[in-house]
Scaffold this active site. Structure first.
Site, PDB file in Angstrom:
ATOM      1  N   PRO A  75       0.628  -1.186  -0.088  1.00  0.00           N
ATOM      2  CA  PRO A  75       0.079  -0.005  -0.221  1.00  0.00           C
ATOM      3  C   PRO A  75       0.684   1.517   0.770  1.00  0.00           C
ATOM      4  O   PRO A  75       1.803   0.930   0.425  1.00  0.00           O
ATOM      5  CB  PRO A  75      -0.505  -0.583   1.617  1.00  0.00           C
ATOM      6  CG  PRO A  75      -0.394  -1.421   2.241  1.00  0.00           C
ATOM      7  CD  PRO A  75       0.422  -1.607   1.677  1.00  0.00           C
TER       8      PRO A  75
ATOM      9  N   ARG B 163      -4.090  16.344  -8.097  1.00  0.00           N
ATOM     10  CA  ARG B 163      -4.821  15.451  -8.748  1.00  0.00           C
ATOM     11  C   ARG B 163      -6.855  15.908  -8.949  1.00  0.00           C
ATOM     12  O   ARG B 163      -7.363  14.854  -9.613  1.00  0.00           O
ATOM     13  CB  ARG B 163      -5.604  14.910  -6.909  1.00  0.00           C
ATOM     14  CG  ARG B 163      -4.279  13.611  -6.920  1.00  0.00           C
ATOM     15  CD  ARG B 163      -4.577  12.998  -5.856  1.00  0.00           C
ATOM     16  NE  ARG B 163      -5.136  11.718  -5.745  1.00  0.00           N
ATOM     17  CZ  ARG B 163      -6.800  11.368  -5.621  1.00  0.00           C
ATOM     18  NH1 ARG B 163      -6.609  12.393  -4.492  1.00  0.00           N
ATOM     19  NH2 ARG B 163      -7.125  10.685  -5.772  1.00  0.00           N
TER      20      ARG B 163
ATOM     21  N   CYS C 276      -3.840  29.714 -15.649  1.00  0.00           N
ATOM     22  CA  CYS C 276      -4.727  30.131 -16.690  1.00  0.00           C
ATOM     23  C   CYS C 276      -4.587  28.461 -17.845  1.00  0.00           C
ATOM     24  O   CYS C 276      -4.875  28.131 -18.606  1.00  0.00           O
ATOM     25  CB  CYS C 276      -4.421  31.009 -17.473  1.00  0.00           C
ATOM     26  SG  CYS C 276      -5.313  31.407 -18.002  1.00  0.00           S
TER      27      CYS C 276
ATOM     28  N   TYR D  53      -7.718  13.721 -12.428  1.00  0.00           N
ATOM     29  CA  TYR D  53      -8.763  12.509 -11.767  1.00  0.00           C
ATOM     30  C   TYR D  53     -10.237  13.086 -11.883  1.00  0.00           C
ATOM     31  O   TYR D  53     -10.760  11.875 -11.016  1.00  0.00           O
ATOM     32  CB  TYR D  53      -8.232  11.808 -10.920  1.00  0.00           C
ATOM     33  CG  TYR D  53      -6.854  11.364 -10.378  1.00  0.00           C
ATOM     34  CD1 TYR D  53      -6.652  10.301 -12.069  1.00  0.00           C
ATOM     35  CD2 TYR D  53      -5.992  11.557  -9.983  1.00  0.00           C
ATOM     36  CE1 TYR D  53      -4.923   9.663 -11.823  1.00  0.00           C
ATOM     37  CE2 TYR D  53      -4.730  10.777  -9.744  1.00  0.00           C
ATOM     38  CZ  TYR D  53      -4.456  10.440 -11.258  1.00  0.00           C
ATOM     39  OH  TYR D  53      -2.890   9.867 -11.043  1.00  0.00           O
TER      40      TYR D  53
HETATM   41  N1  LLP Z   1       2.212  -1.480  -5.506  1.00  0.00           N
HETATM   42  C1  LLP Z   1       2.146  -1.331  -7.266  1.00  0.00           C
HETATM   43  C2  LLP Z   1       2.407  -1.373  -8.196  1.00  0.00           C
HETATM   44  C3  LLP Z   1       1.743   0.317  -8.460  1.00  0.00           C
HETATM   45  O1  LLP Z   1       1.742   0.902  -9.112  1.00  0.00           O
HETATM   46  C4  LLP Z   1       1.287   1.086  -7.461  1.00  0.00           C
HETATM   47  C5  LLP Z   1       0.192   2.231  -7.738  1.00  0.00           C
HETATM   48  C6  LLP Z   1       0.943   0.608  -5.756  1.00  0.00           C
HETATM   49  C7  LLP Z   1       1.369  -0.812  -4.757  1.00  0.00           C
HETATM   50  C8  LLP Z   1       0.175   1.566  -4.368  1.00  0.00           C
HETATM   51  O2  LLP Z   1      -0.868   2.076  -4.874  1.00  0.00           O
HETATM   52  P1  LLP Z   1      -1.979   3.035  -3.724  1.00  0.00           P
HETATM   53  O3  LLP Z   1      -1.804   1.639  -2.373  1.00  0.00           O
HETATM   54  O4  LLP Z   1      -1.536   3.910  -3.473  1.00  0.00           O
HETATM   55  O5  LLP Z   1      -3.745   2.835  -3.918  1.00  0.00           O
HETATM   56  N2  LLP Z   1      -1.475   9.135  -8.872  1.00  0.00           N
HETATM   57  C9  LLP Z   1      -3.168   8.670  -8.245  1.00  0.00           C
HETATM   58  C10 LLP Z   1      -2.395   6.883  -7.690  1.00  0.00           C
HETATM   59  C11 LLP Z   1      -0.662   6.207  -9.080  1.00  0.00           C
HETATM   60  C12 LLP Z   1      -0.936   4.733  -8.354  1.00  0.00           C
HETATM   61  C13 LLP Z   1      -0.658   4.427  -9.754  1.00  0.00           C
HETATM   62  N3  LLP Z   1       0.503   3.383  -9.035  1.00  0.00           N
HETATM   63  C14 LLP Z   1      -3.703   9.417  -7.167  1.00  0.00           C
HETATM   64  O6  LLP Z   1      -3.079   9.975  -6.958  1.00  0.00           O
HETATM   65  O7  LLP Z   1      -4.480   8.298  -6.909  1.00  0.00           O
END
Ligand code: LLP
Length: 421
Positions: A279, A317, A346, A321
């Site tokens: 995570p 974000r 802008c 998104y």
């Molecule tokens: N493991 C892998 C292989 C990943 O690609 C990611 C996230 C994680 C773990 C961790 O995921 P998490 O637990 O944080 O959800 N910028 C986006 C999120 C992109 C996540 C990419 N990979 C946002 O702001 O929502």
């Protein structure tokens, strides 16, 4: 390990102390990221207690500040790095090789070379690769060390289509080829694990998909039970509640479902693999707020447009998104009016919220934007030649700057002719 497991499942924006935040904004200026290391410790402890037999690896991409990585390391987690730069940071934070995982997604040669050079000292490091081509490139470089095969489970989940990796062909070897890829890889590498990641920001409604992914990985692990796998990594993606009304994820229910789906594989008498999770968001998201100052208040027929000194270059974000982040004025007690909070860039995407009922504010008031500890600072950019903000870590009564505010000179420093007037 420090941190308590009776900590609340989420820290809401309302739980932050206005007086303290005001003082930090006064001392360090705005825009300012504030990250609470004590909350990070709590989140690490909560994860470790929900997944007591699992190897928990922090996905550094959520927030890779040195102080954050050190806190996570001291809390006993491993680390999952997405680039050579993150591996460098993790080593600087003191992670030993055997807690270090590098996930190579279409890895540039420069990254592979750098990680392999680091690995010469950090021998326990594991490389996770999701394409046979990447395995070939590792072998060409003489690598025969610890390898984990990333599998495309064919199941995606997450808060937005842009973060649902699980069913996207870019990530991992196709599920139906995974068994043979793993078997072939054993002749060239020390194959220690299999890995899949559904996506990021999985909420309670999407738990079925997480379960489905885990079940598929369990079946794969069982079919590979003659190979001595150390672990089955079912990825990260645990969601946090951004909206004040959203309930927090029931982490112990997620953990129980994960264990249930993997039961056959994990109970295998012949040296069963361990569970691993990675995570990012869950560790840091609710440990961070962004402070910003109001510079313009403009009444319009539909909404009051509140211009602030933070923008999409500081927190991407919402623009990228359509992500919701809670916002409130510090010490604000005015009546609610429909408010659009906009940054100084802008582009019409440069808004943190549109027509949201917020207490009326005035110029020079400060706003706090919540749940920004994950993918906040980390996705900041220099667009519009904007220096990146500062980040301050609080820990109990203490606070310290962990990332200095950049200056315009810092932004220009990479250009050869910056000395010119
Ligand atoms: N493991 C892998 C292989 C990943 O690609 C990611 C996230 C994680 C773990 C961790 O995921 P998490 O637990 O944080 O959800 N910028 C986006 C999120 C992109 C996540 C990419 N990979 C946002 O702001 O929502």
């Amino acid at each position: 390990m420090s941190g308590t497991t009776d900590a609340p499942p989420v820290r809401r924006l309302a739980d932050w102390d206005d007086g303290r935040l005001t003082e930090l904004a006064r001392t360090h200026g705005t825009p300012l990221y504030v990250i609470d290391l004590a909350r990070i410790r709590e989140n690490c402890a909560r994860l470790r207690s929900a997944f007591p037999d699992a190897d928990v690896r922090y996905a550094a991409k959520a927030n890779a500040a040195g102080a954050v990585l050190e806190t996570v390391k001291d809390a006993g987690l491993g680390v999952e790095c997405a680039s050579a730069g993150e591996v460098v940071r993790a080593r600087r934070a003191g992670f030993p090789g055997d807690r270090l995982h590098y996930t190579a997604v279409n890895p540039p040669a420069r990254d592979l070379d750098r990680v392999l050079a680091i690995r010469a000292e950090a021998t326990g490091l594991t490389i996770t690769a999701g394409a046979v081509d990447t395995l070939d490139r590792l072998a060409e470089r003489g690598y025969d060390g610890r390898l984990c095969v990333r599998v495309n489970p064919g199941v995606g989940a997450g808060h937005h289509e842009k973060v649902r990796t699980g069913a996207d062909a870019t990530f991992g070897v196709p599920y139906d080829r995974a068994e043979s890829v793993v078997r072939e890889a054993t002749s060239r590498f020390d194959v220690v694990g299999i890995h899949a990641h559904a996506g990021s920001g999985i909420d309670a409604d999407q738990l079925d998909r997480h379960r489905e992914l885990v079940a598929r990985m369990g079946a794969l692990a069982t079919s590979l039970s003659d190979i001595d796998l150390e672990y089955v990594d079912v990825g990260g993606g645990f969601g946090v509640p951004y909206r004040e009304t959203e309930p927090p994820l029931d982490l112990s229910a997620v953990a129980a479902a994960t264990r249930r789906e993997l039961a056959d594989a994990l109970d295998d008498p012949k040296g069963a693999p361990n569970l691993a999770v990675e995570p990012g968001r869950y560790v840091v998201a609710d440990a961070g707020v962004l402070l910003t100052e109001v510079n313009t208040v403009k009444p319009t027929p539909g909404s009051t447009v509140v211009g602030v000194d933070a923008g999409m270059t500081d927190l991407l974000r919402p623009a990228m998104y359509d992500a919701y982040h809670p916002i409130r004025p510090l010490n604000g007690d005015g009546e609610d009016v429909p408010t659009t909070v906009a940054g100084p860039i802008c582009e019409s995407s440069d808004v943190f919220c549109t027509d949201r009922p917020l207490p009326r504010v005035e110029r020079d008031d400060r706003l706090a934007v919540g749940i920004v500890g994950a993918y906040g600072y980390e996705m900041a950019s220099h667009y519009n030649t904007r220096p990146r903000p500062a980040e301050v870590a609080v820990d109990g009564d203490t606070s310290r700057v962990i990332r200095e505010r950049e200056t315009i000179a810092d932004v220009l420093a990479t250009e050869p002719d910056t000395d010119r007037p």
